[in-house]
Design an enzyme around this catalytic site. Structure first.
Site, mmCIF file in Angstrom:
data_model
loop_
_atom_site.group_PDB
_atom_site.id
_atom_site.type_symbol
_atom_site.label_atom_id
_atom_site.label_comp_id
_atom_site.label_asym_id
_atom_site.label_seq_id
_atom_site.Cartn_x
_atom_site.Cartn_y
_atom_site.Cartn_z
ATOM 1 N N ASP A 64 13.755 -0.809 -11.864
ATOM 2 C CA ASP A 64 12.369 -0.841 -12.316
ATOM 3 C C ASP A 64 11.743 -2.087 -11.706
ATOM 4 O O ASP A 64 12.064 -3.211 -12.109
ATOM 5 C CB ASP A 64 12.314 -0.898 -13.845
ATOM 6 N N SER A 146 -4.280 1.703 -1.527
ATOM 7 C CA SER A 146 -5.114 2.847 -1.897
ATOM 8 C C SER A 146 -6.536 2.568 -1.453
ATOM 9 O O SER A 146 -6.939 1.403 -1.324
ATOM 10 C CB SER A 146 -5.078 3.052 -3.416
ATOM 11 N N TYR A 163 -5.877 0.379 -12.559
ATOM 12 C CA TYR A 163 -5.300 0.781 -11.280
ATOM 13 C C TYR A 163 -6.112 0.202 -10.123
ATOM 14 O O TYR A 163 -5.550 -0.378 -9.187
ATOM 15 C CB TYR A 163 -5.255 2.307 -11.185
ATOM 16 N N LYS A 167 -4.989 -2.603 -7.211
ATOM 17 C CA LYS A 167 -4.979 -2.316 -5.781
ATOM 18 C C LYS A 167 -5.895 -3.269 -5.012
ATOM 19 O O LYS A 167 -5.602 -3.614 -3.858
ATOM 20 C CB LYS A 167 -5.368 -0.856 -5.533
#
Length: 250
Positions: A64, A146, A163, A167
């Site tokens: 992880d 992204s 998110y 990014k």
């Protein structure tokens, strides 16, 4: 890809999607590949599905990346077992269907930051230390970023929540790492690859109805881009590569 024959690549988030395709592509091109992921059963399935002549060059290890000690332990294993990492593909990433202004979302917010940003930081540090110890001067670190790391697409009925900030931080981190590599006098390269929407499990768990009908990339498209970036001549560094499917409206 000749110079990468039998050299070691570590791929995070290797149990599905882009990570799994990167593992298959790099093994097929002659590299020794270590796939890191939380779902060790998926890694076993990936190894079993490889052609008989390629399977021995793939190693799956449970990790992880949001847990720093697990990253340290995994790279120590790579160093001791395979001699160290020459290429790192930072692919592990998560998204959660939350809104930042809602209550009770602290755990999800922290998980996104720990995986998408700190996981990349821990893995890159350990890979670089592995290269430095062995005096490897031609390594390559790739980060799957992204388009949300360069702008925040407006998706009706959906929030990119933490998110997108994670990014954006990756975009800045890529440049910081480039400068640090430069200051260390190494020729190790750093590349950010920023896809548009990719048809992977990252959306299956959160918003299948949101992406229904959208033009999407395949995981294989991003894996092809990874190979393109790492096989450039020694004097060429692709710092940022953006890939979009035809018809994407963002």
């Amino acid at each position: 890809m000749d110079r990468w024959q039998n050299r070691v690549a570590v791929v995070t988030g290797a149990s599905s999607g882009i990570g799994a395709e990167c593992c298959k592509d790099l093994v097929a091109k002659g590299m020794i590949v270590v796939g890191l992921a939380r779902r060790v059963d998926r890694l076993a399935e990936l190894k079993a599905a490889l052609p008989a002549d390629q399977s021995p060059r793939f190693y799956g290890r449970q990790c992880d990346v949001s847990v720093e000690q697990q990253v340290i332990d995994s790279f120590a294993w790579v160093n001791e077992t395979l001699g160290g990492a020459d290429v790192l593909i930072n692919n592990a990433g998560i998204i959660r269907r939350i809104h930042l202004i809602d209550e009770g979302n602290s755990a999800d917010i922290l998980n996104i930051i720990n995986t998408n940003l700190l996981g990349v930081t821990w893995c890159t540090r350990e890979a670089f230390l592995s290269m430095k110890k062995r005096q490897i001067n031609d390594g390559h670190v790739v980060i799957i970023n992204s388009i949300a790391g360069h702008g925040v697409p407006m998706v009706p009925g959906y929030s990119l929540n933490m998110y997108a900030p994670s990014k954006h931080a990756i975009t800045a981190l890529t440049e910081v790492l480039r400068q640090e590599f430069l200051n260390k006098g190494t020729l190790t390269k750093i590349t950010s690859i920023s896809p548009g929407v990719v048809n992977t499990e990252i959306f299956d768990e959160t918003s299948p109805e949101i992406i229904a009908g959208m033009p999407m990339l395949r995981s294989e498209d991003v894996a092809d881009a990874v190979t393109y970036c790492i096989q450039t001549p020694p004097h060429v560094q692709i710092h940022e590569l953006t890939i979009k499917p035809i018809g994407e409206k963002f």
